[in-house]
Design a protein around this motif. Structure first.
Motif: not given
Length: 201
Positions: A96-104
């Protein structure tokens, strides 16, 4: 003093200060401090606990909340640690955190979030509400507005009150005032959700 189960329940109900008033394992208290945006307090606790995937996830989350450049690399390390330990809960949180930080870069974020969805599928459980809320924002960024709305609706149905999942789901559904009210009710620091609603925040 209320016990460990009370602390976990208080955190689930969006009452991090109450969770801190309960006797609890250190990681629950660290998570409560992070809800409040008290990064230094959380890190002080995390510096005293044995290394674990869950501690890695919380450390990565603290870096994300602080806006530190190392946050994504720490999230990737937490994901690797979760895989090694076979800790499904930590792996879902790390994904979840990876997806959040990679959202761009939505395609990379979608791959990260897909791993969390796969873990839930293998366990025979519902997808995590926080993961779904982040996924809704990533889907919108990738051009799938209709899919994002449906995903956000599922996240909202499963989210605990005043949780990051609930606030992010409401933002994804275009309901920023409700999101603000729930964030305040859940004592949720703006750093958890401000990046998802820059114009509103």
């Amino acid at each position: 003093m209320p016990g460990v189960k009370d602390a976990a329940l208080a955190l689930r109900l969006g009452r991090p200060r109450l969770a801190l008033a309960c006797r609890a394992d250190p990681l629950t208290h660290a998570a409560a401090w992070l809800r409040l945006g008290e990064i230094g307090q959380a890190r002080e606790i995390l510096g005293t606990v044995p290394p674990s995937a869950r501690a890695q996830v919380l450390l990565a989350r603290s870096a994300a909340l602080a806006g530190e450049r190392a946050a994504l690399s720490l999230a990737h390390a937490a994901r690797q640690g979760s895989r090694r330990e076979g800790d499904a809960g930590a792996l879902i949180a790390a994904a979840t955190l990876c997806g959040e930080l990679e959202g761009a870069g939505p395609h990379q974020a979608l791959r990260s979030l897909a791993e969390g969805l796969k873990v839930a599928e293998l366990l025979g459980t519902q997808a995590d509400a926080h993961l779904l809320a982040v996924l809704a924002h990533v889907q919108r960024a990738a051009g799938g507005a209709g899919k994002a709305q449906r995903t956000a609706g599922k996240a909202l149905d499963r989210a605990d009150p005043g949780s990051p999942a609930q606030v992010l789901a409401l933002l994804a559904l275009g309901r920023p005032e409700e999101a603000r009210v729930q964030a305040e009710a859940g004592e949720l620091a703006p750093a958890w959700w401000a990046a998802f609603a820059p114009a509103y925040y």
